[in-house]
Write a protein that holds these residues in place. Structure first.
Motif, PDB file in Angstrom:
ATOM      1  N   LEU A  79       0.961  -1.247   0.185  1.00  0.00           N
ATOM      2  CA  LEU A  79       0.109  -0.197  -0.032  1.00  0.00           C
ATOM      3  C   LEU A  79       0.753   1.162  -0.002  1.00  0.00           C
ATOM      4  O   LEU A  79       0.739   2.123  -0.637  1.00  0.00           O
ATOM      5  CB  LEU A  79      -1.026  -0.024   1.266  1.00  0.00           C
ATOM      6  N   MET A  80       2.057   1.207   0.934  1.00  0.00           N
ATOM      7  CA  MET A  80       2.842   2.598   0.739  1.00  0.00           C
ATOM      8  C   MET A  80       3.345   2.632  -0.583  1.00  0.00           C
ATOM      9  O   MET A  80       3.586   3.855  -1.088  1.00  0.00           O
ATOM     10  CB  MET A  80       4.038   2.276   1.947  1.00  0.00           C
ATOM     11  N   ARG A  81       4.073   1.716  -1.104  1.00  0.00           N
ATOM     12  CA  ARG A  81       4.737   1.649  -2.360  1.00  0.00           C
ATOM     13  C   ARG A  81       3.685   2.353  -3.600  1.00  0.00           C
ATOM     14  O   ARG A  81       4.020   2.998  -4.468  1.00  0.00           O
ATOM     15  CB  ARG A  81       5.183   0.245  -2.955  1.00  0.00           C
ATOM     16  N   ARG A  82       2.381   1.797  -3.547  1.00  0.00           N
ATOM     17  CA  ARG A  82       1.390   2.362  -4.424  1.00  0.00           C
ATOM     18  C   ARG A  82       1.138   3.792  -4.151  1.00  0.00           C
ATOM     19  O   ARG A  82       0.940   4.631  -4.953  1.00  0.00           O
ATOM     20  CB  ARG A  82       0.193   1.541  -4.503  1.00  0.00           C
ATOM     21  N   ALA A  83       1.111   4.223  -2.855  1.00  0.00           N
ATOM     22  CA  ALA A  83       0.765   5.716  -2.568  1.00  0.00           C
ATOM     23  C   ALA A  83       1.757   6.527  -2.987  1.00  0.00           C
ATOM     24  O   ALA A  83       1.631   7.523  -3.425  1.00  0.00           O
ATOM     25  CB  ALA A  83       0.675   5.852  -0.963  1.00  0.00           C
ATOM     26  N   VAL A  84       3.223   5.984  -2.872  1.00  0.00           N
ATOM     27  CA  VAL A  84       4.101   6.821  -3.172  1.00  0.00           C
ATOM     28  C   VAL A  84       3.952   6.958  -4.774  1.00  0.00           C
ATOM     29  O   VAL A  84       4.297   8.051  -5.101  1.00  0.00           O
ATOM     30  CB  VAL A  84       5.795   6.132  -2.955  1.00  0.00           C
ATOM     31  N   LYS A  85       4.067   5.960  -5.576  1.00  0.00           N
ATOM     32  CA  LYS A  85       3.964   5.959  -7.042  1.00  0.00           C
ATOM     33  C   LYS A  85       2.506   7.137  -7.421  1.00  0.00           C
ATOM     34  O   LYS A  85       2.892   7.963  -8.142  1.00  0.00           O
ATOM     35  CB  LYS A  85       3.844   4.577  -7.605  1.00  0.00           C
ATOM     36  N   TRP A  86       1.419   6.832  -6.694  1.00  0.00           N
ATOM     37  CA  TRP A  86       0.421   7.703  -7.007  1.00  0.00           C
ATOM     38  C   TRP A  86       0.658   9.177  -6.779  1.00  0.00           C
ATOM     39  O   TRP A  86       0.274   9.940  -7.437  1.00  0.00           O
ATOM     40  CB  TRP A  86      -0.887   7.087  -6.091  1.00  0.00           C
ATOM     41  N   VAL A  87       1.238   9.322  -5.609  1.00  0.00           N
ATOM     42  CA  VAL A  87       1.722  10.816  -5.391  1.00  0.00           C
ATOM     43  C   VAL A  87       2.502  11.424  -6.345  1.00  0.00           C
ATOM     44  O   VAL A  87       2.348  12.516  -6.888  1.00  0.00           O
ATOM     45  CB  VAL A  87       2.094  10.944  -3.964  1.00  0.00           C
ATOM     46  N   GLY A  88       3.676  10.633  -6.668  1.00  0.00           N
ATOM     47  CA  GLY A  88       4.551  11.027  -7.641  1.00  0.00           C
ATOM     48  C   GLY A  88       3.797  11.294  -8.937  1.00  0.00           C
ATOM     49  O   GLY A  88       4.151  12.257  -9.554  1.00  0.00           O
ATOM     50  N   ASP A  89       2.977  10.295  -9.713  1.00  0.00           N
ATOM     51  CA  ASP A  89       2.163  10.661 -10.700  1.00  0.00           C
ATOM     52  C   ASP A  89       1.330  11.618 -10.526  1.00  0.00           C
ATOM     53  O   ASP A  89       1.249  12.458 -11.571  1.00  0.00           O
ATOM     54  CB  ASP A  89       1.439   9.294 -10.901  1.00  0.00           C
ATOM     55  N   LYS A  90       0.555  11.907  -9.685  1.00  0.00           N
ATOM     56  CA  LYS A  90      -0.360  13.042  -9.362  1.00  0.00           C
ATOM     57  C   LYS A  90       0.356  14.502  -9.640  1.00  0.00           C
ATOM     58  O   LYS A  90      -0.179  15.353 -10.026  1.00  0.00           O
ATOM     59  CB  LYS A  90      -1.420  13.032  -8.296  1.00  0.00           C
ATOM     60  N   ARG A  91       1.597  14.488  -8.964  1.00  0.00           N
ATOM     61  CA  ARG A  91       2.078  15.504  -8.825  1.00  0.00           C
ATOM     62  C   ARG A  91       2.739  16.129 -10.209  1.00  0.00           C
ATOM     63  O   ARG A  91       2.613  17.250 -10.778  1.00  0.00           O
ATOM     64  CB  ARG A  91       3.628  15.684  -7.915  1.00  0.00           C
ATOM     65  N   THR A  92       3.166  15.113 -10.887  1.00  0.00           N
ATOM     66  CA  THR A  92       3.541  15.248 -12.376  1.00  0.00           C
ATOM     67  C   THR A  92       2.320  15.703 -13.309  1.00  0.00           C
ATOM     68  O   THR A  92       2.413  16.689 -14.049  1.00  0.00           O
ATOM     69  CB  THR A  92       4.094  14.153 -13.084  1.00  0.00           C
ATOM     70  N   GLU A  93       1.098  14.983 -13.230  1.00  0.00           N
ATOM     71  CA  GLU A  93       0.097  15.405 -13.874  1.00  0.00           C
ATOM     72  C   GLU A  93      -0.614  16.434 -13.541  1.00  0.00           C
ATOM     73  O   GLU A  93      -1.189  17.388 -14.617  1.00  0.00           O
ATOM     74  CB  GLU A  93      -0.940  14.104 -13.765  1.00  0.00           C
ATOM     75  N   GLY A 141       0.021  19.039 -10.810  1.00  0.00           N
ATOM     76  CA  GLY A 141       0.611  20.100 -10.129  1.00  0.00           C
ATOM     77  C   GLY A 141       0.203  20.419  -8.901  1.00  0.00           C
ATOM     78  O   GLY A 141       0.242  21.660  -8.227  1.00  0.00           O
ATOM     79  N   GLU A 142      -0.645  19.493  -8.304  1.00  0.00           N
ATOM     80  CA  GLU A 142      -1.369  19.766  -7.070  1.00  0.00           C
ATOM     81  C   GLU A 142      -0.395  19.947  -5.750  1.00  0.00           C
ATOM     82  O   GLU A 142       0.622  19.203  -5.950  1.00  0.00           O
ATOM     83  CB  GLU A 142      -2.571  18.826  -6.957  1.00  0.00           C
ATOM     84  N   PRO A 143      -0.637  20.870  -4.820  1.00  0.00           N
ATOM     85  CA  PRO A 143       0.347  20.789  -3.687  1.00  0.00           C
ATOM     86  C   PRO A 143       0.533  19.455  -3.033  1.00  0.00           C
ATOM     87  O   PRO A 143      -0.463  18.821  -3.015  1.00  0.00           O
ATOM     88  CB  PRO A 143      -0.428  21.800  -2.835  1.00  0.00           C
ATOM     89  N   LEU A 144       1.766  19.248  -2.791  1.00  0.00           N
ATOM     90  CA  LEU A 144       2.237  18.120  -1.810  1.00  0.00           C
ATOM     91  C   LEU A 144       1.316  17.800  -0.890  1.00  0.00           C
ATOM     92  O   LEU A 144       0.946  16.667  -0.595  1.00  0.00           O
ATOM     93  CB  LEU A 144       3.626  18.161  -1.610  1.00  0.00           C
ATOM     94  N   ALA A 145       1.006  18.614   0.134  1.00  0.00           N
ATOM     95  CA  ALA A 145       0.208  18.186   1.318  1.00  0.00           C
ATOM     96  C   ALA A 145      -0.944  17.940   0.889  1.00  0.00           C
ATOM     97  O   ALA A 145      -1.444  16.878   1.681  1.00  0.00           O
ATOM     98  CB  ALA A 145       0.075  19.579   2.411  1.00  0.00           C
ATOM     99  N   ALA A 146      -1.846  18.388  -0.084  1.00  0.00           N
ATOM    100  CA  ALA A 146      -3.183  17.774  -0.362  1.00  0.00           C
ATOM    101  C   ALA A 146      -2.963  16.294  -1.239  1.00  0.00           C
ATOM    102  O   ALA A 146      -3.856  15.425  -0.669  1.00  0.00           O
ATOM    103  CB  ALA A 146      -3.871  18.770  -1.460  1.00  0.00           C
ATOM    104  N   LEU A 147      -2.199  16.255  -1.846  1.00  0.00           N
ATOM    105  CA  LEU A 147      -1.976  14.962  -2.532  1.00  0.00           C
ATOM    106  C   LEU A 147      -1.373  13.874  -1.566  1.00  0.00           C
ATOM    107  O   LEU A 147      -2.020  12.507  -1.578  1.00  0.00           O
ATOM    108  CB  LEU A 147      -0.814  15.161  -3.519  1.00  0.00           C
ATOM    109  N   CYS A 148      -0.506  14.099  -0.503  1.00  0.00           N
ATOM    110  CA  CYS A 148      -0.268  13.151   0.664  1.00  0.00           C
ATOM    111  C   CYS A 148      -1.523  12.867   1.486  1.00  0.00           C
ATOM    112  O   CYS A 148      -1.642  11.728   1.869  1.00  0.00           O
ATOM    113  CB  CYS A 148       0.674  13.830   1.273  1.00  0.00           C
ATOM    114  N   GLU A 149      -2.432  13.946   1.839  1.00  0.00           N
ATOM    115  CA  GLU A 149      -3.758  13.745   2.424  1.00  0.00           C
ATOM    116  C   GLU A 149      -4.694  12.633   1.708  1.00  0.00           C
ATOM    117  O   GLU A 149      -5.046  11.784   2.199  1.00  0.00           O
ATOM    118  CB  GLU A 149      -4.293  15.179   2.709  1.00  0.00           C
ATOM    119  N   LYS A 150      -4.817  12.842   0.319  1.00  0.00           N
ATOM    120  CA  LYS A 150      -5.483  12.293  -0.473  1.00  0.00           C
ATOM    121  C   LYS A 150      -5.125  10.661  -0.612  1.00  0.00           C
ATOM    122  O   LYS A 150      -5.798   9.750  -0.470  1.00  0.00           O
ATOM    123  CB  LYS A 150      -5.667  12.782  -1.835  1.00  0.00           C
TER     124      LYS A 150
END
Length: 63
Positions: A10-24, A26-35
């Motif tokens: 789950l953690m690996r998937r979360a890290v990948k998801w946040v990295g992908d969403k940041r690229t796609e 540009g949403e703030p990091l804090a919001a992406l980590c919370e999601k």
């Protein structure tokens, strides 16, 4: 039907998801980590790790 996964997966998937969403998006990091914490059902400790991981490995010019 939900599939049970090891917590590390789950953690690996979360890290990948946040990295992908940041690229796609540009949403703030804090919001992406919370999601990600909500979407991947991370514990508070894992959510804090996720946030810290991206703060340590942030790209220049990113939040």
């Amino acid at each position: 039907m939900a599939t049970i996964m090891p917590q590390g997966e789950l953690m690996r998937r979360a890290v990948k998801w946040v990295g992908d969403k940041r690229t796609e998006t540009g949403e703030p990091l804090a919001a992406l980590c919370e999601k990600a914490a909500m979407q991947f059902n991370l514990s508070p400790k894992d959510a804090a790790f996720l946030d810290g991981f991206f703060k340590e490995h942030k790209e220049p010019g990113r939040d």
